[in-house]
Design a protein around this motif. Structure first.
Motif, PDB file in Angstrom:
ATOM      1  N   ASN A 136       0.396  -0.924  -0.062  1.00  0.00           N
ATOM      2  CA  ASN A 136      -0.314  -0.243   0.617  1.00  0.00           C
ATOM      3  C   ASN A 136       0.436   1.453  -0.357  1.00  0.00           C
ATOM      4  OD1 ASN A 136      -2.789  -0.912   0.180  1.00  0.00           O
ATOM      5  ND2 ASN A 136      -2.322  -1.241   2.175  1.00  0.00           N
ATOM      6  N   ILE A 137       1.910   1.373   0.691  1.00  0.00           N
ATOM      7  CA  ILE A 137       3.011   2.695   0.594  1.00  0.00           C
ATOM      8  C   ILE A 137       3.981   2.965  -0.756  1.00  0.00           C
ATOM      9  CG2 ILE A 137       5.217   2.657   1.426  1.00  0.00           C
ATOM     10  CD1 ILE A 137       4.632   2.238   3.983  1.00  0.00           C
ATOM     11  N   LEU A 138       3.622   1.411  -1.319  1.00  0.00           N
ATOM     12  CA  LEU A 138       4.441   1.186  -2.632  1.00  0.00           C
ATOM     13  C   LEU A 138       3.183   2.601  -3.490  1.00  0.00           C
ATOM     14  CD1 LEU A 138       6.438  -1.810  -2.324  1.00  0.00           C
ATOM     15  CD2 LEU A 138       7.643   1.062  -1.869  1.00  0.00           C
ATOM     16  N   ILE A 139       2.308   1.491  -4.042  1.00  0.00           N
ATOM     17  CA  ILE A 139       1.398   2.283  -4.564  1.00  0.00           C
ATOM     18  C   ILE A 139       0.966   3.785  -4.441  1.00  0.00           C
ATOM     19  CG2 ILE A 139      -1.490   1.634  -5.251  1.00  0.00           C
ATOM     20  CD1 ILE A 139      -1.220  -1.445  -4.493  1.00  0.00           C
ATOM     21  N   ALA A 140       0.649   3.941  -2.703  1.00  0.00           N
ATOM     22  CA  ALA A 140       0.361   5.083  -2.394  1.00  0.00           C
ATOM     23  C   ALA A 140       1.668   5.982  -3.349  1.00  0.00           C
ATOM     24  CB  ALA A 140       0.546   5.278  -1.379  1.00  0.00           C
ATOM     25  N   TRP A 141       2.823   5.567  -2.768  1.00  0.00           N
ATOM     26  CA  TRP A 141       4.280   6.801  -3.436  1.00  0.00           C
ATOM     27  C   TRP A 141       3.676   7.014  -4.930  1.00  0.00           C
ATOM     28  CZ3 TRP A 141       8.075   9.169  -1.632  1.00  0.00           C
ATOM     29  CH2 TRP A 141       8.756   9.867  -3.107  1.00  0.00           C
ATOM     30  N   THR A 142       3.770   5.195  -4.958  1.00  0.00           N
ATOM     31  CA  THR A 142       3.688   5.976  -6.661  1.00  0.00           C
ATOM     32  C   THR A 142       2.484   6.652  -7.701  1.00  0.00           C
ATOM     33  OG1 THR A 142       4.469   3.519  -7.678  1.00  0.00           O
ATOM     34  CG2 THR A 142       3.259   4.206  -9.479  1.00  0.00           C
ATOM     35  N   ASN A 228       9.201  17.907 -13.083  1.00  0.00           N
ATOM     36  CA  ASN A 228      10.556  18.164 -12.341  1.00  0.00           C
ATOM     37  C   ASN A 228       9.428  19.055 -10.390  1.00  0.00           C
ATOM     38  OD1 ASN A 228      12.556  16.944 -13.449  1.00  0.00           O
ATOM     39  ND2 ASN A 228      13.495  18.911 -14.133  1.00  0.00           N
ATOM     40  N   VAL A 229       8.728  20.102 -11.934  1.00  0.00           N
ATOM     41  CA  VAL A 229       8.149  20.655 -10.676  1.00  0.00           C
ATOM     42  C   VAL A 229       7.142  19.480  -9.882  1.00  0.00           C
ATOM     43  CG1 VAL A 229       6.257  22.240  -9.501  1.00  0.00           C
ATOM     44  CG2 VAL A 229       8.470  22.536 -10.976  1.00  0.00           C
ATOM     45  N   GLY A 230       6.032  18.913 -10.778  1.00  0.00           N
ATOM     46  CA  GLY A 230       5.495  18.175 -10.149  1.00  0.00           C
ATOM     47  C   GLY A 230       5.773  16.521  -9.729  1.00  0.00           C
ATOM     48  N   SER A 231       6.649  16.005 -10.161  1.00  0.00           N
ATOM     49  CA  SER A 231       7.778  15.758  -9.679  1.00  0.00           C
ATOM     50  C   SER A 231       8.218  15.851  -7.669  1.00  0.00           C
ATOM     51  CB  SER A 231       8.634  15.060  -9.538  1.00  0.00           C
ATOM     52  OG  SER A 231       9.126  14.018  -9.362  1.00  0.00           O
ATOM     53  N   VAL A 232       8.073  16.206  -7.917  1.00  0.00           N
ATOM     54  CA  VAL A 232       9.362  17.692  -5.981  1.00  0.00           C
ATOM     55  C   VAL A 232       7.689  17.843  -5.344  1.00  0.00           C
ATOM     56  CG1 VAL A 232       9.692  19.461  -5.162  1.00  0.00           C
ATOM     57  CG2 VAL A 232      11.137  18.672  -7.208  1.00  0.00           C
ATOM     58  N   ILE A 233       7.383  18.233  -5.896  1.00  0.00           N
ATOM     59  CA  ILE A 233       5.593  18.756  -4.945  1.00  0.00           C
ATOM     60  C   ILE A 233       4.394  17.515  -4.550  1.00  0.00           C
ATOM     61  CG2 ILE A 233       3.143  19.631  -5.100  1.00  0.00           C
ATOM     62  CD1 ILE A 233       4.124  21.217  -7.395  1.00  0.00           C
ATOM     63  N   GLY A 234       5.109  15.923  -5.504  1.00  0.00           N
ATOM     64  CA  GLY A 234       4.336  14.659  -5.415  1.00  0.00           C
ATOM     65  C   GLY A 234       5.169  13.957  -4.477  1.00  0.00           C
ATOM     66  N   THR A 235       6.555  14.827  -3.934  1.00  0.00           N
ATOM     67  CA  THR A 235       7.177  13.635  -3.268  1.00  0.00           C
ATOM     68  C   THR A 235       6.792  14.719  -1.682  1.00  0.00           C
ATOM     69  OG1 THR A 235       9.255  13.422  -4.577  1.00  0.00           O
ATOM     70  CG2 THR A 235       9.755  13.917  -1.893  1.00  0.00           C
ATOM     71  N   PHE A 236       7.163  16.040  -1.826  1.00  0.00           N
ATOM     72  CA  PHE A 236       6.451  16.558  -0.370  1.00  0.00           C
ATOM     73  C   PHE A 236       5.111  16.065   0.012  1.00  0.00           C
ATOM     74  CE2 PHE A 236      10.517  18.603  -1.119  1.00  0.00           C
ATOM     75  CZ  PHE A 236      10.972  18.584  -0.087  1.00  0.00           C
ATOM     76  N   VAL A 237       3.869  15.841  -0.994  1.00  0.00           N
ATOM     77  CA  VAL A 237       3.500  15.289  -0.472  1.00  0.00           C
ATOM     78  C   VAL A 237       2.989  13.953  -0.047  1.00  0.00           C
ATOM     79  CG1 VAL A 237       0.298  15.032  -1.456  1.00  0.00           C
ATOM     80  CG2 VAL A 237       1.747  16.737  -2.000  1.00  0.00           C
ATOM     81  N   ALA A 238       3.381  12.858  -0.924  1.00  0.00           N
ATOM     82  CA  ALA A 238       3.659  11.540  -0.726  1.00  0.00           C
ATOM     83  C   ALA A 238       4.118  10.904   0.643  1.00  0.00           C
ATOM     84  CB  ALA A 238       4.299  10.767  -1.656  1.00  0.00           C
ATOM     85  N   LEU A 239       4.833  12.316   0.832  1.00  0.00           N
ATOM     86  CA  LEU A 239       5.501  11.352   2.238  1.00  0.00           C
ATOM     87  C   LEU A 239       5.218  12.015   3.704  1.00  0.00           C
ATOM     88  CD1 LEU A 239       9.585  12.740   1.463  1.00  0.00           C
ATOM     89  CD2 LEU A 239       8.443  10.772   2.031  1.00  0.00           C
ATOM     90  N   PRO A 240       4.157  12.859   4.147  1.00  0.00           N
ATOM     91  CA  PRO A 240       3.539  13.018   5.340  1.00  0.00           C
ATOM     92  C   PRO A 240       3.010  12.409   5.011  1.00  0.00           C
ATOM     93  CG  PRO A 240       4.014  15.461   3.870  1.00  0.00           C
ATOM     94  CD  PRO A 240       4.400  14.282   3.170  1.00  0.00           C
ATOM     95  N   TYR A 241       1.867  11.809   3.735  1.00  0.00           N
ATOM     96  CA  TYR A 241       1.022  10.645   4.087  1.00  0.00           C
ATOM     97  C   TYR A 241       1.526   9.336   3.979  1.00  0.00           C
ATOM     98  CZ  TYR A 241      -2.720   8.183   2.012  1.00  0.00           C
ATOM     99  OH  TYR A 241      -4.307   7.254   1.751  1.00  0.00           O
ATOM    100  N   LEU A 242       2.266   9.548   3.860  1.00  0.00           N
ATOM    101  CA  LEU A 242       2.847   7.552   4.519  1.00  0.00           C
ATOM    102  C   LEU A 242       2.699   7.675   5.643  1.00  0.00           C
ATOM    103  CD1 LEU A 242       5.297   6.789   1.551  1.00  0.00           C
ATOM    104  CD2 LEU A 242       3.185   6.217   1.855  1.00  0.00           C
ATOM    105  N   LEU A 243       3.917   8.685   5.914  1.00  0.00           N
ATOM    106  CA  LEU A 243       3.571   8.791   7.481  1.00  0.00           C
ATOM    107  C   LEU A 243       2.498   8.075   9.103  1.00  0.00           C
ATOM    108  CD1 LEU A 243       6.519  11.104   8.274  1.00  0.00           C
ATOM    109  CD2 LEU A 243       6.502   9.294   9.024  1.00  0.00           C
ATOM    110  N   SER A 244       1.489   9.586   7.841  1.00  0.00           N
ATOM    111  CA  SER A 244      -0.187   9.191   8.994  1.00  0.00           C
ATOM    112  C   SER A 244      -0.063   7.670   8.000  1.00  0.00           C
ATOM    113  CB  SER A 244      -1.536  10.113   7.944  1.00  0.00           C
ATOM    114  OG  SER A 244      -1.269   9.786   6.245  1.00  0.00           O
ATOM    115  N   LEU A 245       0.151   7.384   7.891  1.00  0.00           N
ATOM    116  CA  LEU A 245      -0.338   5.977   7.764  1.00  0.00           C
ATOM    117  C   LEU A 245      -0.116   4.641   8.828  1.00  0.00           C
ATOM    118  CD1 LEU A 245      -0.374   4.580   3.944  1.00  0.00           C
ATOM    119  CD2 LEU A 245      -2.449   5.586   5.382  1.00  0.00           C
ATOM    120  N   PHE A 246       0.869   5.082   9.471  1.00  0.00           N
ATOM    121  CA  PHE A 246       1.879   4.507  10.163  1.00  0.00           C
ATOM    122  C   PHE A 246       1.052   4.557  11.771  1.00  0.00           C
ATOM    123  CE2 PHE A 246       4.868   4.355   7.477  1.00  0.00           C
ATOM    124  CZ  PHE A 246       5.766   3.164   8.244  1.00  0.00           C
TER     125      PHE A 246
END
Length: 246
Positions: A136-142, A228-246
């Motif tokens: 689920n983490i990998l899918i969400a990140w992708t 590149n901008v979209g990927s950077v935004i995606g990174t900083f959106v995805a990481l907090p979301y992944l942390l919230s899953l724990f």
């Protein structure tokens, strides 16, 4: 124009002969200076200076010199030699040109923080929550990273294949400091909509903001940038979301 059009059209012997002409050569160099001054500085001006200073160094040692240089460097080297014959500080400038810029170790360390953090999350999730949670983490990140990068290409009006490329590349390139999703999306865009000579000719006619979306050359740059901008935004959106899953 003559330089860049060569990437997309065959250059015949007559064109090469014309480029060797002094007036034509100066015209090309002046055009490069106006359009891409930073590249001209690195590829031509600094080389002219270094070649000239090396010749002066041997000359001041009392040695006879035969220098073979490209036609594009001839005028610049000649002018620099004439200017520096009456100077005594040319050796200092030569040392500056030979100096290799130091690598920014701090920036390099920061670039690896995100992939290390993400991999740590995946490993911790696997051992603490199990395989399904890790998937689920990998899918969400992708999905988050890929979708936002792809939306960037859509905003740039990129080709559908460029959109798909950004979606596929972003989740991977975000974890590799040496790669960027925009590079792959831009290459795909260049392949699918190869710039023509007219696109280069029209670069000087880009008067309105929307014109940049209509020119195949500037559109490639927009695809690279927004992916590149979209990927950077995606990174900083995805990481907090992944942390919230724990």
């Amino acid at each position: 124009f003559y330089i860049f059009s060569g990437f997309f059209e065959e250059i015949d012997e007559e064109t090469i002969k014309n480029l060797k002409n002094k007036d034509m050569l100066n015209e090309v160099l002046n055009e490069v200076s106006e359009e891409i001054p930073n590249i001209k500085k690195a590829l031509i001006d600094e080389r002219d200076e270094y070649i000239a200073l090396k010749i002066l160094e041997k000359y001041r040692e009392g040695k006879k010199i035969v220098a073979v240089i490209g036609a594009g460097h001839l005028e610049g080297v000649k002018n620099i030699i004439e200017e520096n014959l009456i100077k005594e500080t040319f050796a200092h400038r030569k040392t500056e040109l030979e100096k290799i810029p130091q690598k920014r170790s701090k920036a390099k360390i920061i670039a690896y923080v995100i992939p290390i953090f993400f991999i740590s999350l995946v490993i911790y999730g696997f051992y603490s929550k199990g395989l399904n949670f890790t998937l689920n983490i990998l899918i969400a990140w992708t999905l988050i990273n890929g979708t936002l990068s792809a939306l960037g290409v859509v905003f740039a009006l990129g080709h559908p294949f460029s959109v798909l490329t950004a979606f596929a590349a972003a989740p991977i390139t975000s974890l590799n400091p040496a790669l960027a999703a925009g590079w792959f999306a831009g290459l795909t865009e260049a392949k699918m909509r190869m710039p023509k000579v007219k696109d280069f000719e029209d670069l000087s006619k880009l008067n309105r903001l929307r014109d940049y979306w209509k020119n195949n050359i500037t559109r490639i740059l927009l695809v690279v940038a927004f992916a590149n901008v979209g990927s950077v935004i995606g990174t900083f959106v995805a990481l907090p979301y992944l942390l919230s899953l724990f």
